[in-house]
Design a protein around this motif. Structure first.
Motif, PDB file in Angstrom:
ATOM      1  N   GLN A  39       0.848  -1.232   0.154  1.00  0.00           N
ATOM      2  CA  GLN A  39       0.155   0.132   0.012  1.00  0.00           C
ATOM      3  C   GLN A  39       1.043   1.218  -0.081  1.00  0.00           C
ATOM      4  O   GLN A  39       1.754   1.386   1.000  1.00  0.00           O
ATOM      5  CB  GLN A  39      -0.842  -0.097   1.188  1.00  0.00           C
ATOM      6  CG  GLN A  39      -1.839   1.271   1.122  1.00  0.00           C
ATOM      7  CD  GLN A  39      -3.126   1.119   2.385  1.00  0.00           C
ATOM      8  OE1 GLN A  39      -2.553   0.710   3.308  1.00  0.00           O
ATOM      9  NE2 GLN A  39      -4.023   1.502   1.897  1.00  0.00           N
ATOM     10  N   ARG A  44      -3.263   3.669  -2.809  1.00  0.00           N
ATOM     11  CA  ARG A  44      -3.448   2.539  -3.862  1.00  0.00           C
ATOM     12  C   ARG A  44      -2.555   1.504  -3.493  1.00  0.00           C
ATOM     13  O   ARG A  44      -1.602   1.364  -2.847  1.00  0.00           O
ATOM     14  CB  ARG A  44      -2.998   3.041  -5.143  1.00  0.00           C
ATOM     15  CG  ARG A  44      -4.154   4.151  -5.741  1.00  0.00           C
ATOM     16  CD  ARG A  44      -3.718   4.546  -7.086  1.00  0.00           C
ATOM     17  NE  ARG A  44      -2.709   5.210  -7.258  1.00  0.00           N
ATOM     18  CZ  ARG A  44      -1.953   5.644  -7.967  1.00  0.00           C
ATOM     19  NH1 ARG A  44      -2.554   5.612  -9.231  1.00  0.00           N
ATOM     20  NH2 ARG A  44      -0.760   6.302  -8.102  1.00  0.00           N
ATOM     21  N   GLU A  46      -0.033  -1.729  -4.806  1.00  0.00           N
ATOM     22  CA  GLU A  46       0.689  -2.257  -5.951  1.00  0.00           C
ATOM     23  C   GLU A  46       1.566  -3.338  -5.727  1.00  0.00           C
ATOM     24  O   GLU A  46       1.877  -3.702  -4.672  1.00  0.00           O
ATOM     25  CB  GLU A  46       1.538  -0.887  -6.416  1.00  0.00           C
ATOM     26  CG  GLU A  46       2.625  -0.556  -5.254  1.00  0.00           C
ATOM     27  CD  GLU A  46       3.366   0.527  -5.602  1.00  0.00           C
ATOM     28  OE1 GLU A  46       4.439   0.367  -5.731  1.00  0.00           O
ATOM     29  OE2 GLU A  46       2.836   1.832  -5.581  1.00  0.00           O
ATOM     30  N   ALA A 130      -8.575  -0.260  -5.216  1.00  0.00           N
ATOM     31  CA  ALA A 130      -7.618   0.693  -5.436  1.00  0.00           C
ATOM     32  C   ALA A 130      -6.279   0.270  -5.799  1.00  0.00           C
ATOM     33  O   ALA A 130      -5.554   0.039  -4.876  1.00  0.00           O
ATOM     34  CB  ALA A 130      -7.732   1.491  -4.106  1.00  0.00           C
ATOM     35  N   TYR A 132      -2.686   0.588  -8.342  1.00  0.00           N
ATOM     36  CA  TYR A 132      -1.703   1.451  -9.219  1.00  0.00           C
ATOM     37  C   TYR A 132      -2.074   0.936 -10.707  1.00  0.00           C
ATOM     38  O   TYR A 132      -2.273  -0.543 -10.717  1.00  0.00           O
ATOM     39  CB  TYR A 132      -0.249   0.998  -8.773  1.00  0.00           C
ATOM     40  CG  TYR A 132       0.690   1.661  -9.822  1.00  0.00           C
ATOM     41  CD1 TYR A 132       0.627   3.143 -10.072  1.00  0.00           C
ATOM     42  CD2 TYR A 132       1.691   1.016 -10.091  1.00  0.00           C
ATOM     43  CE1 TYR A 132       1.759   3.646 -10.758  1.00  0.00           C
ATOM     44  CE2 TYR A 132       2.820   1.674 -10.950  1.00  0.00           C
ATOM     45  CZ  TYR A 132       2.639   2.920 -11.091  1.00  0.00           C
ATOM     46  OH  TYR A 132       3.782   3.394 -11.874  1.00  0.00           O
TER      47      TYR A 132
END
Length: 161
Positions: A39, A44, A46, A130, A132
């Motif tokens: 996070q 977001r 990833e 949420a 990337y």
């Protein structure tokens, strides 16, 4: 200007200016089939990954980035490239290799707190929305059936054998 043989020197070859970012996103799975996501400070989530350095293969870059970001270790030979993706919507061309491994060793920890707040394992059906954008595209290539649960991210995908 002439050469010693009185022939004109050929003009210097024009070299294109760099116009792309080349990276790799690594899907790391554990023994239970969960995937590791970090996070970021903007909320977001990833995948581990990042830019490919000059002279590196996608697999070498993925192994290096995984170690730098999480302290997990994997041999480049234990990483498989799933897809190469080209993003059509960025100002700078973004070329991302999507890779996967189930062989990472160690315990994930935050080693770059200026980039990632925490690492967490998610079941594929529990991946947060949420995401990337490049990570969402790689996750879709990894598990196409997740498509409806992932945010829409346009990309040109080139699956590898």
């Amino acid at each position: 200007m002439t050469t010693p043989n009185d022939r004109p020197e050929p003009p210097a070859r024009a070299v294109p200016r760099p116009n792309a970012v080349v990276g790799v996103g690594l899907v790391v799975t554990d023994a239970d089939g969960r995937v590791l996501l970090g996070q970021a400070h903007d909320g977001r989530w990833e995948l581990p990954g990042g830019k490919v350095d000059p002279g590196e293969s996608f697999e070498q870059a993925a192994a290096r980035e995984l170690a730098e970001e999480t302290d997990l270790r994997v041999a480049p030979g234990d990483i498989r490239i799933l897809t190469v993706q080209l993003s059509p919507e960025a100002e700078t061309t973004r070329l991302t290799a999507g890779a996967v491994t189930g062989s990472a060793e160690g315990t994930a920890k935050v080693t770059e707190p200026h980039k990632i707040l925490r690492w967490r394992w998610f079941a594929p059906d529990g991946i947060p929305e949420a995401l990337y954008a490049p990570s969402a595209a790689v996750l879709r290539a990894w598990r196409p059936e997740l498509g409806p649960t992932l945010p829409p991210v346009p990309s040109y995908d080139y699956p590898t054998p």
